[in-house]
Write an enzyme that holds these catalytic residues in place. Structure first.
Site, PDB file in Angstrom:
ATOM      1  N   LYS A 158      70.250  56.978  23.512  1.00  0.00           N
ATOM      2  CA  LYS A 158      68.831  57.174  23.228  1.00  0.00           C
ATOM      3  C   LYS A 158      68.572  58.616  22.843  1.00  0.00           C
ATOM      4  O   LYS A 158      69.305  59.528  23.226  1.00  0.00           O
ATOM      5  CB  LYS A 158      67.951  56.760  24.397  1.00  0.00           C
TER       6      LYS A 158
ATOM      7  N   SER B 227      61.994  50.762   7.995  1.00  0.00           N
ATOM      8  CA  SER B 227      62.995  51.486   8.764  1.00  0.00           C
ATOM      9  C   SER B 227      62.444  52.727   9.446  1.00  0.00           C
ATOM     10  O   SER B 227      61.268  53.050   9.368  1.00  0.00           O
ATOM     11  CB  SER B 227      64.207  51.852   7.909  1.00  0.00           C
TER      12      SER B 227
ATOM     13  N   TYR C 199      65.505  49.471  11.855  1.00  0.00           N
ATOM     14  CA  TYR C 199      66.857  49.983  11.658  1.00  0.00           C
ATOM     15  C   TYR C 199      66.774  51.446  11.257  1.00  0.00           C
ATOM     16  O   TYR C 199      65.730  51.932  10.807  1.00  0.00           O
ATOM     17  CB  TYR C 199      67.619  49.164  10.610  1.00  0.00           C
TER      18      TYR C 199
END
Length: 131
Positions: free
Chosen positions: A5, A21, A54
């Site tokens: 993360k 995205s 993504y």
């Protein structure tokens, strides 16, 4: 399993009419072992929104965190976000696996890289929004 993360990054760009995205500074992607094209969960600390999209590589060293396409309705410029990636692994693999946690400052510069997903880092917390 949670594998990496980028913790408490600041959204720097938003483009509703982009194809889609999440654009992320390539230095941050590398530090977090994230890849362009990889699925990412985005958690907006300021408004509670959560969404998946993504990753695409942004300019190295730019600090860019750009929310594109329909997701631009869910996270706005200057929002604080957490970007999370996951992977499938066996139980045996998971037992010994250590995730990568990249802490950033208000300019999305790396402050610390660790492996404890719950450890706060001094200087990365932003003051609460006034309501």
């Amino acid at each position: 399993m949670f594998i990496s993360k980028i913790h408490r990054a600041r959204v720097t760009h938003s483009d509703l009419h982009y194809v889609g995205s999440l654009t992320v500074d390539l230095d941050l992607l590398d530090a977090a072992s994230m890849l362009p094209g990889q699925q990412v969960s985005v958690v907006d600390v300021d408004n509670g929104e959560r969404f998946e999209t993504y990753l695409i590589a942004g300019e190295r060293g730019s600090g860019v965190i750009g929310v594109n396409g329909a997701a631009a309705h869910k996270a706005h410029i200057d929002d604080t976000v957490i970007l999370i990636t996951y992977a499938q692994m066996t139980r045996d693999e998971a037992v010994d696996f250590a995730p990568t946690v990249v802490h950033v400052d208000g300019d999305n510069r790396i402050v610390e890289i660790g492996d404890d997903p719950a450890a706060p880092v001094e200087g990365t917390q932003r003051p609460p929004l006034s309501v």
